[in-house]
Write a protein that holds these residues in place. Sequence first.
Motif, PDB file in Angstrom:
ATOM      1  N   LEU A 104       0.680  -1.317  -0.407  1.00  0.00           N
ATOM      2  CA  LEU A 104      -0.746  -0.324   0.151  1.00  0.00           C
ATOM      3  C   LEU A 104       1.136   1.423  -0.028  1.00  0.00           C
ATOM      4  N   ARG A 105       0.367   2.036  -0.982  1.00  0.00           N
ATOM      5  CA  ARG A 105       1.545   3.266  -1.079  1.00  0.00           C
ATOM      6  C   ARG A 105       0.265   4.094  -1.131  1.00  0.00           C
ATOM      7  N   ALA A 106       0.424   5.064   0.081  1.00  0.00           N
ATOM      8  CA  ALA A 106      -0.109   6.665   0.199  1.00  0.00           C
ATOM      9  C   ALA A 106       0.892   7.425   0.019  1.00  0.00           C
ATOM     10  N   ASP A 107      -0.344   8.740  -0.668  1.00  0.00           N
ATOM     11  CA  ASP A 107       0.788   9.965  -0.766  1.00  0.00           C
ATOM     12  C   ASP A 107       0.020  10.698   0.720  1.00  0.00           C
ATOM     13  N   ARG A 108       1.062  11.735   0.612  1.00  0.00           N
ATOM     14  CA  ARG A 108       1.220  12.486   2.617  1.00  0.00           C
ATOM     15  C   ARG A 108      -0.453  12.789   2.261  1.00  0.00           C
TER      16      ARG A 108
END
Length: 140
Positions: A104-108
């Motif tokens: 899972l990659r999430a933007d700041r």
Amino acid sequence: MTMSPFSSDEEDGMMSEINMTPLVDVMLVLLIIFLVTIPAINHAVKIDLPKASSQPADTKPAHVDVAVQADGTILWDDQKVDDAALEARIAQASRLTPQPEIHLRADRKVPYERVADVMSAAQGGGLPKIGFVTEPREKK
């Protein structure tokens, strides 16, 4: 001749030597115990056991990249999906053997609630292994 309570008889004095008899007794008992138990330890039953040959399974489960962008859109392996399609893909991936892991990659700037929704959908759909992918901060 008077008898005083403080006589200097050597018989009444304290014995200053160590009594070695109990120590020798204990050592002899331990020696006998060891002599009796050593043949029992070496006694073995000969059995013709079957031989098994197996190779370690080095199959690493596949991983699925899920990204949540700053505007809240979800990408499944770089393809844009909505919430219903996300749940369908999670259900499809949970039936695979071995089950894939979700990276899972999430933007700041994405709200944490949106990330929590994706995690909840993954866990509810049967994919409990979730890994977070981050980038290190730039040095100033």
